[in-house]
Design a protein around this motif. Structure first.
Motif, short mmCIF file in Angstrom:
data_model
loop_
_atom_site.label_atom_id
_atom_site.label_comp_id
_atom_site.label_asym_id
_atom_site.label_seq_id
_atom_site.Cartn_x
_atom_site.Cartn_y
_atom_site.Cartn_z
N ILE A 168 0.83 -1.21 0.00
CA ILE A 168 0.00 0.00 0.00
C ILE A 168 0.87 1.26 0.00
O ILE A 168 0.64 2.19 -0.79
CB ILE A 168 -0.95 0.00 1.22
CG1 ILE A 168 -2.00 -1.11 1.07
CG2 ILE A 168 -1.63 1.36 1.38
CD1 ILE A 168 -2.90 -1.27 2.26
N VAL A 169 1.87 1.28 0.86
CA VAL A 169 2.77 2.45 0.93
C VAL A 169 3.54 2.61 -0.37
O VAL A 169 3.68 3.71 -0.91
CB VAL A 169 3.73 2.32 2.13
CG1 VAL A 169 4.78 3.44 2.10
CG2 VAL A 169 2.96 2.34 3.44
N GLY A 170 4.06 1.48 -0.90
CA GLY A 170 4.80 1.54 -2.16
C GLY A 170 3.93 2.02 -3.31
O GLY A 170 4.39 2.78 -4.18
N THR A 171 2.66 1.62 -3.31
CA THR A 171 1.74 2.07 -4.35
C THR A 171 1.51 3.57 -4.28
O THR A 171 1.54 4.27 -5.31
CB THR A 171 0.38 1.34 -4.21
OG1 THR A 171 0.59 -0.06 -4.34
CG2 THR A 171 -0.60 1.81 -5.27
N LEU A 172 1.30 4.09 -3.08
CA LEU A 172 1.07 5.53 -2.91
C LEU A 172 2.29 6.35 -3.33
O LEU A 172 2.15 7.46 -3.85
CB LEU A 172 0.71 5.83 -1.45
CG LEU A 172 -0.63 5.23 -0.97
CD1 LEU A 172 -0.82 5.50 0.52
CD2 LEU A 172 -1.80 5.81 -1.76
N LEU A 173 3.49 5.79 -3.11
CA LEU A 173 4.71 6.52 -3.43
C LEU A 173 5.09 6.41 -4.91
O LEU A 173 5.63 7.37 -5.49
CB LEU A 173 5.87 6.02 -2.57
CG LEU A 173 5.77 6.29 -1.06
CD1 LEU A 173 6.94 5.64 -0.33
CD2 LEU A 173 5.74 7.79 -0.78
N LEU A 174 4.80 5.25 -5.53
CA LEU A 174 5.33 4.98 -6.87
C LEU A 174 4.25 4.95 -7.95
O LEU A 174 4.57 4.68 -9.11
CB LEU A 174 6.07 3.64 -6.87
CG LEU A 174 7.26 3.53 -5.92
CD1 LEU A 174 7.82 2.11 -5.95
CD2 LEU A 174 8.34 4.53 -6.29
N LYS A 175 2.98 5.21 -7.60
CA LYS A 175 1.91 5.07 -8.60
C LYS A 175 2.08 6.06 -9.76
O LYS A 175 1.85 5.70 -10.91
CB LYS A 175 0.54 5.24 -7.95
CG LYS A 175 0.30 6.61 -7.31
CD LYS A 175 -1.08 6.68 -6.69
CE LYS A 175 -1.33 8.06 -6.08
NZ LYS A 175 -2.70 8.15 -5.49
N ARG A 176 2.49 7.29 -9.49
CA ARG A 176 2.64 8.27 -10.57
C ARG A 176 3.79 7.92 -11.51
O ARG A 176 3.61 7.94 -12.73
CB ARG A 176 2.82 9.67 -9.98
CG ARG A 176 3.00 10.78 -11.02
CD ARG A 176 1.89 10.78 -12.07
NE ARG A 176 0.59 11.03 -11.51
CZ ARG A 176 0.06 12.25 -11.36
NH1 ARG A 176 0.76 13.31 -11.71
NH2 ARG A 176 -1.15 12.39 -10.89
N PRO A 177 5.02 7.58 -11.00
CA PRO A 177 6.08 7.17 -11.92
C PRO A 177 5.73 5.93 -12.74
O PRO A 177 6.03 5.86 -13.94
CB PRO A 177 7.27 6.90 -10.99
CG PRO A 177 7.00 7.72 -9.78
CD PRO A 177 5.53 7.70 -9.62
N MET A 178 5.07 4.94 -12.10
CA MET A 178 4.68 3.74 -12.84
C MET A 178 3.63 4.04 -13.89
O MET A 178 3.65 3.50 -14.99
CB MET A 178 4.18 2.67 -11.86
CG MET A 178 5.27 2.05 -11.01
SD MET A 178 4.71 0.61 -10.04
CE MET A 178 3.56 1.38 -8.91
N ALA A 179 2.69 4.95 -13.56
CA ALA A 179 1.66 5.34 -14.52
C ALA A 179 2.29 6.08 -15.71
O ALA A 179 1.90 5.86 -16.87
CB ALA A 179 0.61 6.22 -13.85
N ASN A 180 3.27 6.93 -15.44
CA ASN A 180 3.96 7.62 -16.53
C ASN A 180 4.69 6.63 -17.44
O ASN A 180 4.68 6.78 -18.67
CB ASN A 180 4.96 8.63 -15.95
CG ASN A 180 4.28 9.84 -15.34
OD1 ASN A 180 3.19 10.22 -15.75
ND2 ASN A 180 4.93 10.44 -14.35
N LEU A 181 5.32 5.63 -16.84
CA LEU A 181 6.03 4.63 -17.62
C LEU A 181 5.07 3.83 -18.49
O LEU A 181 5.32 3.61 -19.69
CB LEU A 181 6.81 3.70 -16.69
CG LEU A 181 7.57 2.54 -17.35
CD1 LEU A 181 8.62 3.08 -18.32
CD2 LEU A 181 8.21 1.64 -16.30
N LEU A 182 3.95 3.38 -17.90
CA LEU A 182 2.97 2.61 -18.66
C LEU A 182 2.34 3.46 -19.76
O LEU A 182 2.04 2.95 -20.85
CB LEU A 182 1.89 2.08 -17.72
CG LEU A 182 2.32 0.97 -16.75
CD1 LEU A 182 1.19 0.62 -15.80
CD2 LEU A 182 2.76 -0.27 -17.53
#
Length: 240
Positions: free
Chosen positions: A31-45
């Motif tokens: 959950i914490v990792g998702t909140l921190l990394l969701k924007r960079p992962m979304a940009n990559l996808l």
């Protein structure tokens, strides 16, 4: 030293309400990792999906891609990862639920885990449909820009109609998916019922449907184009 290490490791294997300590840690970590990394992962996808969909330069359309795709992909990704996190503590969730009595002897127990499964499935379908429809909007944006450059007026008229039809079909499929999988509705029976109503609507709006399909046929077959002069019997005019 060895004894201390054994004690530390055994702590993660301790079970509380059906799940190990390590499962709770995994849940919180995801959950914490998702909140921190969701924007960079979304940009990559977003960048990967746009590169697959079109051979055009990403940097040229970066702003448009971000405005259309990043937010829906971010929400979809967050929903999937939260679902994975929650499923780390299935046994803990099964301790909570709603009990309902049906009649005198029958009892129905609705577990919290089952409720969350249906909620996450509902959100997954909604956000997945949003991603696909936004992707359709992006393709439409590219095709419309090309039509403007080539001054292809027929395509400029056909593209908005095609886009709306595709998006309508996608949302209809999503609604049936939600009704069938989330609310356990009998889809064949529902389709049969809607079929009868659809026939009545089709008969009531026969002329509107005829005009709609006629316009679509004209725009796709292109028997004449915008700017052409047409004469039919005593009527003559320019196609606008």
């Amino acid at each position: 030293m060895t004894l201390l290490l054994d004690i530390d490791l055994s702590f993660f294997d301790r079970v509380y309400m059906g799940d190990r300590v390590s499962d709770y840690i995994w849940c919180i970590g995801i959950i914490v990792g998702t909140l921190l990394l969701k924007r960079p992962m979304a940009n990559l996808l977003t960048r990967m999906s746009s590169a697959i969909a079109t051979r055009l330069s990403y940097s040229k359309y970066r702003g448009k891609i971000r405005s259309m795709l990043v937010k829906p992909i971010e929400r979809l990704l967050q929903t999937i990862l939260f679902y994975v996190a929650i499923h780390q503590i299935d046994n803990f969730l099964d301790h909570f639920g709603i009990k309902r009595f049906i009649g005198i002897k029958q009892k129905m127990n609705i577990k919290l885990g089952d409720i969350l499964d249906h909620v996450f499935l509902f959100l997954f379908i909604i956000f997945l449909t949003r991603v696909i429809t936004k992707f359709v909007d992006f393709i439409y944006y590219l095709k419309m820009g090309k039509a403007h450059q080539q001054k292809d007026y027929s395509r400029m008229q056909l593209l908005p109609l095609t886009k709306e039809i595709i998006k309508l079909v996608l949302w209809v499929v999503s609604i049936f998916w939600i009704l069938g999988e989330v609310f356990n509705v009998n889809i064949p029976t529902l389709v049969a019922s809607l079929g009868i109503g659809g026939v009545a609507i089709a008969l009531a709006g026969k002329e509107t449907l005829e005009n709609f399909f006629a316009a679509f046929t004209i725009l796709s077959d292109k028997p004449f184009r915008t700017g052409d002069t047409i004469k039919q019997a005593e009527i003559e005019g320019v196609v606008e």
